[in-house]
Write a protein that holds these residues in place. Structure first.
Motif, mmCIF file in Angstrom:
data_model
loop_
_atom_site.group_PDB
_atom_site.id
_atom_site.type_symbol
_atom_site.label_atom_id
_atom_site.label_comp_id
_atom_site.label_asym_id
_atom_site.label_seq_id
_atom_site.Cartn_x
_atom_site.Cartn_y
_atom_site.Cartn_z
ATOM 1 N N GLU A 125 36.950 -76.651 -53.804
ATOM 2 C CA GLU A 125 35.895 -76.513 -54.814
ATOM 3 C C GLU A 125 34.577 -77.109 -54.353
ATOM 4 O O GLU A 125 33.509 -76.581 -54.644
ATOM 5 C CB GLU A 125 36.290 -77.245 -56.108
ATOM 6 C CG GLU A 125 37.265 -76.499 -56.990
ATOM 7 C CD GLU A 125 37.923 -77.455 -57.985
ATOM 8 O OE1 GLU A 125 37.235 -78.390 -58.472
ATOM 9 O OE2 GLU A 125 39.138 -77.290 -58.256
ATOM 10 N N THR A 126 34.642 -78.237 -53.670
ATOM 11 C CA THR A 126 33.440 -78.977 -53.318
ATOM 12 C C THR A 126 32.874 -78.584 -51.963
ATOM 13 O O THR A 126 31.783 -79.021 -51.603
ATOM 14 C CB THR A 126 33.737 -80.486 -53.264
ATOM 15 O OG1 THR A 126 34.795 -80.697 -52.326
ATOM 16 C CG2 THR A 126 34.148 -81.018 -54.627
ATOM 17 N N GLY A 127 33.634 -77.779 -51.208
ATOM 18 C CA GLY A 127 33.191 -77.426 -49.863
ATOM 19 C C GLY A 127 33.577 -78.468 -48.817
ATOM 20 O O GLY A 127 33.378 -78.258 -47.619
ATOM 21 N N LEU A 128 34.140 -79.595 -49.279
ATOM 22 C CA LEU A 128 34.562 -80.626 -48.321
ATOM 23 C C LEU A 128 35.693 -80.138 -47.422
ATOM 24 O O LEU A 128 36.003 -80.755 -46.404
ATOM 25 C CB LEU A 128 35.005 -81.900 -49.061
ATOM 26 C CG LEU A 128 33.879 -82.776 -49.606
ATOM 27 C CD1 LEU A 128 34.437 -83.913 -50.465
ATOM 28 C CD2 LEU A 128 33.033 -83.340 -48.467
ATOM 29 N N ILE A 129 36.313 -79.016 -47.793
ATOM 30 C CA ILE A 129 37.381 -78.464 -46.967
ATOM 31 C C ILE A 129 36.865 -78.127 -45.568
ATOM 32 O O ILE A 129 37.634 -78.141 -44.603
ATOM 33 C CB ILE A 129 38.006 -77.198 -47.633
ATOM 34 C CG1 ILE A 129 39.319 -76.818 -46.951
ATOM 35 C CG2 ILE A 129 37.037 -76.040 -47.653
ATOM 36 C CD1 ILE A 129 40.461 -77.749 -47.165
ATOM 37 N N VAL A 130 35.575 -77.845 -45.447
ATOM 38 C CA VAL A 130 35.052 -77.475 -44.117
ATOM 39 C C VAL A 130 35.110 -78.671 -43.151
ATOM 40 O O VAL A 130 35.762 -78.573 -42.108
ATOM 41 C CB VAL A 130 33.659 -76.818 -44.211
ATOM 42 C CG1 VAL A 130 33.030 -76.661 -42.835
ATOM 43 C CG2 VAL A 130 33.784 -75.444 -44.889
#
Ligand code: C2E
Ligand code: MG
Ligand code: MG
Ligand code: MG
Length: 273
Positions: free
Chosen positions: A77-82
């Motif tokens: 959701e936050t884009g921190l997965i990248v």
């Protein structure tokens, strides 16, 4: 309320989460709180380890060990997965290279990739950089994606898969047969391997419907020239079934839970003897 994000945990209950969770996860990525466990994948016919799947965990300073189901969705959701995924990729490649350097049989390292990572135009170059940095040959890296990852934007996914295949990495379709998946992904996308979801394997060998589905999926994989692995194998009876059904590989508690890299090395050294 105003100061919490609603989030659903694995048990389906809703828990209030302080807004600081995003910052906490960011800190986890930069601050050495993530670690990987590794689960062997074995050749069904010989029992030998052919690959290892890397699975991320969070060692939270207050909550202790947090499983991926409780933070991967937030990371998505936050884009921190990248950045999180980039850390996983590098750590897994580093470890695979270290295992190879000990002289145990070379093996595939499998890394899970989620939708936002796969949609990132820089993803293929991140993969190339990780391989280069750690001196790992591309054919030892396998990337696992679920059907929903590729179906979201098929055109973009096809282009990404072409770039990754050009690098020489292997691609597998994860959790096949779970949820609402159809067969469309197999027709459209160039996967190397199919991983049958644990929910199908679970009911083996007693459940007639599961037997029919698993047998059909194995022969489908053979026809499409995909290798096939059964996830979540826990019992000898499941193993016997899979052997007779000519499933090539298996992964599950029957062989090993996800364990530390040191434990993997011990398992690899034991099978050399
Ligand atoms: P997955 O990729 O399908 O991984 C298999 C999951 O099944 C793992 O759960 C593993 O511990 C569990 N498992 C393996 N064998 C058995 C068995 O015999 N019985 C049972 N009951 N479970 C078994 P885990 O480690 O909690 O990971 C859950 C999911 O989180 C993964 O499912 C994957 O979708 C995601 N995940 C884990 N690590 C990463 C990562 O680095 N990046 C991304 N994007 N997702 C990850
Ligand atoms: Mg997986
Ligand atoms: Mg899976
Ligand atoms: Mg799964």
């Amino acid at each position: 309320g105003r100061n919490t994000l609603q989030h659903h945990d694995g048990a389906g209950t809703s828990v209030g989460m302080p807004l600081g969770e995003h910052e906490e996860l960011h800190l986890a990525i930069t601050g050495d709180q993530l670690f990987l466990e590794y689960q062997p994948q074995v050749d069904v016919a010989t029992g030998r380890i052919t690959g290892i799947e890397a699975l991320v965990r969070w060692n939270h300073p207050a909550k202790g060990r947090v499983p991926p189901i409780n933070f991967i969705p937030l990371a998505e959701e936050t884009g921190l997965i990248v950045p999180l995924g980039l850390w996983v990729l590098n750590e897994a490649c580093r470890r695979a290279r270290a295992w190879q350097d000990t002289g145990v049989a070379p093996l595939t390292i499998a890394v899970n990739v989620s939708a936002k990572q796969f949609a990132d135009p820089d993803f293929a170059s991140h993969v190339a950089e990780a391989l280069e940095r750690h001196g790992l040959q591309s054919h030892w890296l396998e990337l696992e994606v679920t059907e929903s990852v590729v179906m979201q934007d098929a055109e973009r996914a096809l282009a990404m898969m072409a770039s990754l295949r050009a690098l020489g990495v292997r691609l597998s379709i994860d959790d096949f047969g779970s949820g609402y998946s159809s067969l469309a992904a197999l027709k459209t996308f160039p996967f190397d391997r199919l991983k049958m979801d644990r929910s199908l394997v679970e009911a083996l060998p007693g459940d007639k419907t599961a037997v029919a589905i698993v047998s059909a999926v194995i022969s489908l994989a053979q026809t499409l020239k995909l290798s096939v692995l059964a996830e979540g194998v826990e019992t000898d009876a499941q193993m016997d079934f899979l052997r007779h059904a000519r499933c090539e590989e298996a992964q599950g508690y029957r062989f090993s839970r996800p364990v530390s890299p040191e434990e993997i090395l011990r398992l690899l050294q034991t099978q050399l003897r």
